[in-house]
Design a protein around this motif. Structure first.
Motif, PDB file in Angstrom:
ATOM      1  N   GLY A  22       0.720  -1.094   0.131  1.00 52.80           N
ATOM      2  CA  GLY A  22       0.076   0.024  -0.045  1.00 52.80           C
ATOM      3  C   GLY A  22       0.721   1.028  -0.151  1.00 52.80           C
ATOM      4  O   GLY A  22       0.298   2.194   0.342  1.00 52.80           O
ATOM      5  N   LEU A  23       2.167   1.219  -0.586  1.00 56.31           N
ATOM      6  CA  LEU A  23       3.052   2.282  -0.416  1.00 56.31           C
ATOM      7  C   LEU A  23       3.044   2.821  -1.624  1.00 56.31           C
ATOM      8  O   LEU A  23       2.892   1.946  -2.962  1.00 56.31           O
ATOM      9  CB  LEU A  23       4.341   1.942   0.138  1.00 56.31           C
ATOM     10  CG  LEU A  23       4.482   1.371   1.358  1.00 56.31           C
ATOM     11  CD1 LEU A  23       5.913   1.047   1.789  1.00 56.31           C
ATOM     12  CD2 LEU A  23       4.226   2.534   2.480  1.00 56.31           C
ATOM     13  N   PRO A  24       3.319   4.318  -1.999  1.00 58.61           N
ATOM     14  CA  PRO A  24       3.510   4.626  -3.322  1.00 58.61           C
ATOM     15  C   PRO A  24       4.614   4.360  -3.767  1.00 58.61           C
ATOM     16  O   PRO A  24       5.679   4.112  -3.503  1.00 58.61           O
ATOM     17  CB  PRO A  24       3.513   6.301  -2.945  1.00 58.61           C
ATOM     18  CG  PRO A  24       3.831   6.240  -1.622  1.00 58.61           C
ATOM     19  CD  PRO A  24       3.482   5.297  -0.863  1.00 58.61           C
ATOM     20  N   ASP A  25       4.664   4.250  -5.302  1.00 60.42           N
ATOM     21  CA  ASP A  25       5.665   3.920  -6.054  1.00 60.42           C
ATOM     22  C   ASP A  25       6.631   5.216  -6.415  1.00 60.42           C
ATOM     23  O   ASP A  25       5.876   6.164  -7.061  1.00 60.42           O
ATOM     24  CB  ASP A  25       5.466   3.258  -7.289  1.00 60.42           C
ATOM     25  CG  ASP A  25       6.533   2.656  -8.355  1.00 60.42           C
ATOM     26  OD1 ASP A  25       7.537   2.998  -7.847  1.00 60.42           O
ATOM     27  OD2 ASP A  25       6.232   1.777  -8.978  1.00 60.42           O
ATOM     28  N   HIS A  26       7.745   5.248  -5.853  1.00 57.30           N
ATOM     29  CA  HIS A  26       8.504   6.446  -5.951  1.00 57.30           C
ATOM     30  C   HIS A  26       9.470   6.477  -7.046  1.00 57.30           C
ATOM     31  O   HIS A  26      10.160   7.196  -7.515  1.00 57.30           O
ATOM     32  CB  HIS A  26       9.688   6.549  -4.969  1.00 57.30           C
ATOM     33  CG  HIS A  26       9.011   6.562  -3.746  1.00 57.30           C
ATOM     34  ND1 HIS A  26       8.493   7.952  -3.171  1.00 57.30           N
ATOM     35  CD2 HIS A  26       8.664   5.704  -2.509  1.00 57.30           C
ATOM     36  CE1 HIS A  26       8.005   7.777  -1.825  1.00 57.30           C
ATOM     37  NE2 HIS A  26       8.134   6.353  -1.474  1.00 57.30           N
TER      38      HIS A  26
END
Length: 278
Positions: A22-26
């Motif tokens: 659930g983390l943003p793709d950097h």
């Protein structure tokens, strides 16, 4: 010098995609998987501390930190068990005072009696280092002609990695190789693991070492065997832990009717007695 604990954490971080947590793709990163910054934040520890663990400069994390890392990486139960085990041994895995010693090969009389009761079932007693310590006659018949039981001290791990016949016998050889390499970590002691690794690594080559250091926790599903008669056997495995001996009693059961009929045909002849290997 790194530690098994650091290697495992780094391997899991590299194989975990941010979006799966659930983390943003950097965007584009220098290395695959989860960034140290993101993992450290999820575990509630500093990036510096995580770096020290991965590089083997901190070998004694607290139970709370180990559990926090397991949660942060969303490890499944088997992976959590392995993480805790590596945390336990990493503090002393490189200690100079460890004296390598061979694993115990004796099988208790009551365990041998249990194997006799399992005839004509397919079963064996082994340890985490792959030593085949005893087996039923049915196991011998199923593996006959494959080379697995050749010699006075047969060892499944050595067979998988050094005998070309193993790649034919095991239809899913790659999965079996991962299992056998992983189980070296679960040997009865660090000393035994080092003893066996030192013996096997020169013969098995870099493929064994690579699998050993990947720390991939195997799923251990059904196993497919290419019997020398040309029949493919699909077998389920039930493993009973013999905790006081650091050994396992493994029973193989037909996974389908076709395999059950093939096994019955193989075992139709005279059945011998249990053969125990010491």
């Amino acid at each position: 010098m790194g530690t098994p604990l650091g290697d495992f954490i780094r391997a899991k971080r590299d194989s975990t995609q941010p979006e799966s947590l659930g983390l943003p793709d950097h965007g584009r990163r220098r290395s695959p998987g989860l960034r140290r910054l993101d993992l450290a934040a999820r575990a509630g520890i500093s990036v510096e501390y995580l770096t020290r663990m991965e590089q083997g400069r901190d070998r004694n994390p607290s139970v709370a930190v180990v559990n926090a890392l397991a949660d942060a990486l969303s490890l499944d139960p088997s992976e959590r068990t392995h993480l805790r085990y590596l945390a336990k041994i990493s503090g002393g895995v490189c200690s100079a005072h460890l004296q390598p010693a061979p694993s115990r090969r004796e099988v208790r009389p009551s365990v041998l009696a249990t194997l006799r009761l399992l005839e004509p079932g397919i079963a064996l007693v082994t340890n985490r280092l792959g030593d085949i310590l005893a087996h039923t006659e049915a196991f011998r018949m199923v593996t006959s002609g494959t080379g697995m039981l050749d010699g006075d001290a047969p060892n499944l791990t050595r067979y998988v990695f050094t005998d070309p016949r193993a790649r034919t016998f095991f239809a899913d050889w790659d999965d079996v190789a991962d299992e056998q390499a992983f189980d070296v970590w679960l040997g009865p002691s660090v000393e035994n693991s080092e003893w066996f690794t030192a013996e096997l690594a020169p013969a098995a080559g870099p493929d064994f070492t690579r699998r050993l250091n990947r720390h991939v926790v195997p799923r251990r599903g059904a196993i497919r065997l290419n019997h020398t008669t040309g029949t493919e056997l699909h077998l389920l495995r039930e493993t009973l832990e013999l905790q006081q001996d650091a050994q396992q009693l493994v029973v193989y059961l037909p996974a389908d009717e076709k395999t059950a009929e093939a096994v019955d045909h193989l075992l139709h002849g005279p059945r011998g007695l249990l053969r125990a290997i010491s």
